[in-house]
Design a protein around this motif. Structure first.
Motif, PDB file in Angstrom:
ATOM      1  N   UNK A 123       0.818  -1.214   0.000  1.00 52.25           N
ATOM      2  CA  UNK A 123       0.000   0.000   0.000  1.00 52.25           C
ATOM      3  C   UNK A 123       0.854   1.267   0.000  1.00 52.25           C
ATOM      4  N   UNK A 124       1.944   1.270   0.760  1.00 50.02           N
ATOM      5  CA  UNK A 124       2.813   2.445   0.819  1.00 50.02           C
ATOM      6  C   UNK A 124       3.457   2.744  -0.517  1.00 50.02           C
ATOM      7  N   UNK A 125       3.981   1.716  -1.179  1.00 49.24           N
ATOM      8  CA  UNK A 125       4.616   1.905  -2.484  1.00 49.24           C
ATOM      9  C   UNK A 125       3.600   2.382  -3.518  1.00 49.24           C
ATOM     10  N   UNK A 126       2.401   1.815  -3.473  1.00 48.53           N
ATOM     11  CA  UNK A 126       1.358   2.235  -4.411  1.00 48.53           C
ATOM     12  C   UNK A 126       0.987   3.699  -4.198  1.00 48.53           C
ATOM     13  N   UNK A 127       0.858   4.114  -2.944  1.00 48.34           N
ATOM     14  CA  UNK A 127       0.512   5.509  -2.648  1.00 48.34           C
ATOM     15  C   UNK A 127       1.613   6.460  -3.103  1.00 48.34           C
ATOM     16  N   UNK A 128       2.846   6.082  -2.860  1.00 44.74           N
ATOM     17  CA  UNK A 128       3.957   6.943  -3.294  1.00 44.74           C
ATOM     18  C   UNK A 128       4.024   7.028  -4.823  1.00 44.74           C
ATOM     19  N   UNK A 129       3.749   5.946  -5.491  1.00 42.78           N
ATOM     20  CA  UNK A 129       3.762   5.948  -6.966  1.00 42.78           C
ATOM     21  C   UNK A 129       2.632   6.819  -7.510  1.00 42.78           C
ATOM     22  N   UNK A 130       1.431   6.726  -6.917  1.00 41.73           N
ATOM     23  CA  UNK A 130       0.329   7.580  -7.356  1.00 41.73           C
ATOM     24  C   UNK A 130       0.670   9.049  -7.145  1.00 41.73           C
ATOM     25  N   UNK A 131       1.287   9.387  -6.010  1.00 40.33           N
ATOM     26  CA  UNK A 131       1.673  10.777  -5.723  1.00 40.33           C
ATOM     27  C   UNK A 131       2.734  11.242  -6.733  1.00 40.33           C
ATOM     28  N   UNK A 132       3.662  10.397  -7.062  1.00 45.25           N
ATOM     29  CA  UNK A 132       4.702  10.718  -8.042  1.00 45.25           C
ATOM     30  C   UNK A 132       4.058  11.002  -9.405  1.00 45.25           C
ATOM     31  N   UNK A 133       3.134  10.171  -9.818  1.00 44.08           N
ATOM     32  CA  UNK A 133       2.467  10.358 -11.119  1.00 44.08           C
ATOM     33  C   UNK A 133       1.655  11.641 -11.150  1.00 44.08           C
ATOM     34  N   UNK A 134       1.010  11.976 -10.024  1.00 41.50           N
ATOM     35  CA  UNK A 134       0.255  13.237  -9.975  1.00 41.50           C
ATOM     36  C   UNK A 134       1.199  14.428 -10.110  1.00 41.50           C
ATOM     37  N   UNK A 135       2.352  14.371  -9.466  1.00 48.24           N
ATOM     38  CA  UNK A 135       3.309  15.474  -9.567  1.00 48.24           C
ATOM     39  C   UNK A 135       3.851  15.608 -10.992  1.00 48.24           C
ATOM     40  N   UNK A 136       4.050  14.492 -11.653  1.00 52.29           N
ATOM     41  CA  UNK A 136       4.616  14.505 -13.023  1.00 52.29           C
ATOM     42  C   UNK A 136       3.593  14.941 -14.060  1.00 52.29           C
ATOM     43  N   UNK A 137       2.328  14.789 -13.763  1.00 52.85           N
ATOM     44  CA  UNK A 137       1.272  15.116 -14.737  1.00 52.85           C
ATOM     45  C   UNK A 137       1.045  16.596 -14.874  1.00 52.85           C
TER      46      UNK A 137
END
Length: 173
Positions: free
Chosen positions: A159-173
């Motif tokens: 869950x932690x890795x998934x949340x960090x990846x979603x946050x990373x993708x939002x920042x990159x978008x």
């Protein structure tokens, strides 16, 4: 689901109760109750109450993890505390929260034992360490063993890795 160690003391049965989402009927929940040595019985008429109580407690765990608590959750938990007859006893060792010691419905005894564990944890200060996973699609109950009480996810690698990846993708978008 989680690789975290279990909650200590009376919170172990509370944590286990909060992890009973897979129990789809009263018989399954009653087998869980018997496995943990809790008194009473979870019958068909008690099962819907147990599910509502479990989800209200989960809402309180979300609040322990910086999430919103459903205001109705407090009312439901308080109503069950009264219905199950859970009252404090003052002893030489401090406050003890036994489940109702009156003539009670077997379902009240089972739910009362869980609520007594919650109240013990609130009294001894360990309740804030009980949390629900911050992932919106999880909310798995866990005890935060971190020194600074910063645990957010039931499983950092999942869950932690998934949340960090979603946050990373939002920042990159």
């Amino acid at each position: 689901m989680s690789s975290r160690p279990s909650a200590p003391g009376p919170l172990a049965s509370v944590e286990a109760f909060l992890r009973t989402r897979h129990e789809a009927d009263a018989a399954g929940l009653d087998r869980w109750r018997a496995e943990y040595g809790l008194p009473g019985e979870v019958a068909a008429e008690t099962y819907p109450r147990a599910v509502r109580l479990r989800e209200a407690l989960r809402s309180l765990l979300l609040a322990n993890n910086a999430g919103p608590a459903d205001p109705d959750a407090f009312d439901l938990v308080n109503a069950e505390i009264v219905r199950c007859g859970v009252r404090p006893l003052i002893t030489a060792d401090g406050v003890r929260w036994p489940a109702g010691e009156r003539e009670a419905d077997p379902g009240d005894l089972a739910l009362g034992a869980v609520l007594a564990g919650v109240l013990r944890a609130m009294t001894d200060g360990t309740w804030p360490r009980m949390k629900a996973c911050a992932a919106d699609d999880c909310h798995y109950a866990f005890y935060d063993h971190t020194r600074n009480r910063s645990g957010r996810w039931c499983d950092v690698a999942g869950c932690g890795a998934n949340a960090r990846m979603r946050a990373y993708r939002r920042r990159r978008a």
